[in-house]
Design a protein around this motif. Structure first.
Motif, mmCIF file in Angstrom:
data_model
loop_
_atom_site.group_PDB
_atom_site.id
_atom_site.type_symbol
_atom_site.label_atom_id
_atom_site.label_comp_id
_atom_site.label_asym_id
_atom_site.label_seq_id
_atom_site.Cartn_x
_atom_site.Cartn_y
_atom_site.Cartn_z
ATOM 1 N N LYS A 111 58.341 32.352 31.044
ATOM 2 C CA LYS A 111 59.049 32.738 32.259
ATOM 3 C C LYS A 111 59.028 31.612 33.287
ATOM 4 N N ASN B 291 53.609 38.361 37.452
ATOM 5 C CA ASN B 291 54.735 39.121 36.919
ATOM 6 C C ASN B 291 54.686 39.217 35.397
ATOM 7 N N ALA B 292 54.288 38.121 34.752
ATOM 8 C CA ALA B 292 54.222 38.128 33.287
ATOM 9 C C ALA B 292 53.172 39.106 32.788
ATOM 10 N N ASN C 190 48.881 33.381 29.596
ATOM 11 C CA ASN C 190 49.746 34.381 28.983
ATOM 12 C C ASN C 190 51.013 33.694 28.460
ATOM 13 N N GLN D 20 54.641 42.330 32.380
ATOM 14 C CA GLN D 20 55.504 42.403 31.198
ATOM 15 C C GLN D 20 54.683 42.430 29.903
ATOM 16 N N HIS D 21 53.560 41.702 29.916
ATOM 17 C CA HIS D 21 52.727 41.582 28.719
ATOM 18 C C HIS D 21 51.258 41.549 29.145
ATOM 19 N N SER E 257 62.065 32.172 26.067
ATOM 20 C CA SER E 257 61.846 33.420 26.803
ATOM 21 C C SER E 257 62.346 34.617 25.998
ATOM 22 N N VAL F 216 53.876 34.790 27.809
ATOM 23 C CA VAL F 216 55.063 35.244 28.542
ATOM 24 C C VAL F 216 55.171 34.515 29.869
ATOM 25 N N ALA F 217 54.024 34.274 30.525
ATOM 26 C CA ALA F 217 54.031 33.544 31.797
ATOM 27 C C ALA F 217 54.546 32.128 31.606
ATOM 28 N N LEU G 84 54.660 34.075 38.856
ATOM 29 C CA LEU G 84 55.144 34.396 37.517
ATOM 30 C C LEU G 84 54.008 34.762 36.570
#
Length: 528
Positions: free
Chosen positions: A186, A151-152, A180, A155-156, A244, A182-183, A148
């Motif tokens: 998520k 993956n984050a 991060n 996204q960011h 999120s 976002v991580a 994640l």
């Protein structure tokens, strides 16, 4: 050369299908392992043999699912080199590190602990085996964390910068990548969803036993744990989902607008569209039923911050594309003359927008030759599939609220020791088995489909990340993956159904004569 859209579409389809298949197994692994840890903790604290047998039975189903998850996960990583070679080259310096750490944890740490879990019952003391189970639970979650984090970053993207000399993204601050925001959002949301899947799995199968009058005490105890853990997990999913959503509104404004089918910016605080029929062609939402203020408060945590609408974001994107063209031109100049100070200054000023110029590659060979019509097409391409996101999000939320209600009622029945009193409830619990998977897959669609057309948000369009393959080659690998993954899914379903139908009694784990809890004692629903 203009990008072959067929290759891009097929490559995306292949990765999407394999990811959706893989995500059938991951949430159950994340949730079921914690159920094992809880049950074994009760066994160690009380000494009741019944709890050990419960861990061993549910552990069999966990082991089957874990093996399938590992098998489907391995092939996914190969796709980065096979179908997404330029993506792997462009961001490998950033993306490769968390992916490698996850691989080490999944294929070495987790697999070792799984082996010790199954082989250590007669070789380790109670406490030592319990520690193995808890380390296994922690290991599976840390494995998910690294995936994640990677993956984050898509996204960011933070903690990295484009290097004109190497033509790659390179890490500038790994702690920014690691932490991060976002991580973090998520991770907690995703693992909580996995806990719901694991809880529903135990609840539903246990309800099946009660409907048939089999393994009654075993099923009641299992349902009690599932109801308690599931209620906490379902509440967490909703609360953490709010976090999120806030992260999305901060970093992926187009995704947020598409989820709401919000075509124009509303006066803050924005309303939540409870129901509507998005009309992409006319850019409006028919029969919209709004709940005032809700989305503004959730998305911005304030009463005076607007959530930009789709049309407004498209207009902003056109400006970023224009600025990005200047950065692209400066980059090509620097490739020919690295000492050009004017080009370096221009690139420094506009490099954050160069990815938007690359969106033009779908329509024209050289972004600098783009017409206003090309720029408009590129800007419009940043709108994801609004109807899919709109309904996927709402079905996911409806499932989440249903889980809270079901687990809360189950918890109440467990506290009253009435889990087997209502057959309609047992049937409802049984038929609810697939719903957490549906919600989890829809969450994946919202997160990943919603960031299109970007592989890396604002930096690398998905269309540029593909390998130099023909459509026929991708069709071949796509067919192979679908066949292989479908076979694994069928094998998993057959094995799960086989051992669930056998139950602990046919596996020799039940009934249990427990000296500390005589068979005639009414201990159903209790944890000791």
């Amino acid at each position: 050369m203009i990008i072959d859209s067929d290759v891009v579409t097929l490559s995306r389809l292949q990765f999407a299908l394999t990811a959706l298949y893989h995500f059938l197994f991951v949430p159950l692994t994340l949730g079921l392992v914690w159920m094992l840890a809880i049950m074994e903790s009760v066994y160690v604290m009380t000494g009741h043999e019944v709890w050990k047998r419960m861990v061993q039975f549910w552990g069999v189903l966990f082991g089957i699912n874990f093996a399938m998850g590992v098998a489907t996960g391995i092939t996914m990583e190969f796709q980065f080199g096979m179908n997404w070679a330029y993506y792997a080259h462009y961001v490998g310096d950033v993306f490769g590190t968390p992916l490698a750490i996850e691989g080490l944890m999944a294929f070495f740490l987790e697999s070792t602990l799984v082996g010790v879990f199954f082989m250590g019952w007669h070789r380790l003391s109670r406490v030592k085996h319990l520690l193995v189970t808890w380390f296994l639970a922690l290991g599976t979650n840390f494995s998910a964390l690294w995936i994640l984090i990677a993956n984050a970053w898509m996204q960011h993207p933070v903690g990295a910068k484009f290097n004109p000399q190497t033509m790659r993204m390179e890490v500038t601050n790994f702690s920014d990548v690691l932490f991060n925001p976002v991580a973090q959002a998520k991770f907690v949301h995703t693992v909580s969803a996995g806990y719901v899947v694991g809880s529903m799995f135990v609840l539903s199968i246990s309800a099946w036993y009660l409907l048939r009058g089999r393994n009654v005490d075993f099923a009641k105890r299992s349902m009690t744990v599932a109801a308690s853990f599931g209620l906490a997990a379902a509440l967490s999913v909703v609360v953490l989902g709010d976090e999120s959503g806030y992260a999305v509104s901060e970093n992926q404004k187009m995704k947020m607008a598409a989820i709401e089918a919000m075509w124009e910016t509303e006066p803050p605080p924005a309303s939540f569209t409870l129901f509507g029929i998005p009309d992409v062609q006319n850019r409006t939402t028919h029969f919209a039923l709004h709940v005032p203020w809700v989305m503004g408060v959730i998305g911005t945590r304030s009463l005076d911050t607007p959530i930009p609408g789709i049309n407004n974001l498209v207009a902003d994107t056109k400006g970023k594309i224009t600025d990005g063209i200047q950065a692209y031109d400066a980059l090509l100049t620097l490739r020919k003359n690295p000492g050009d100070a004017q080009a370096q200054s221009t690139l420094t000023k506009y490099d954050d927008d160069m990815g938007y110029a690359l969106l033009l590659k779908r329509y024209v060979d050289d972004p600098r030759q783009a017409t206003p019509d090309d720029i408009q097409k590129a800007a419009d391409s940043t709108i994801p599939n609004v109807p899919v996101l709109f309904w996927a999000f709402r079905i996911m939320v409806a499932c989440g609220l249903y889980f809270i209600a079901l687990f809360a009622y189950s918890f109440w029945l467990a506290s009253k020791r009435k889990l087997d009193s209502y057959r309609w409830y047992l049937r409802l619990a049984l038929y609810s088995l697939p719903l957490p998977w549906l919600a989890a897959e829809l969450g994946w669609i919202v997160a990943e489909y919603g960031r299109q057309p970007w592989a890396i948000e604002g930096i690398l369009p998905t269309a540029l990340g593909v390998s130099s393959l023909t459509a026929g080659q991708v069709w071949t690998s796509l067919g192979g993956f679908v066949f292989f993954y479908t076979a694994l899914a069928v094998v998993d379903a057959v094995l799960m159904a086989k051992y669930a139908r056998k139950g602990p009694d046919e596996l020799g784990l039940w009934p249990v004569r427990d000296a500390k809890a005589p068979s005639g004692a009414n201990t159903a629903g209790a944890l000791s």
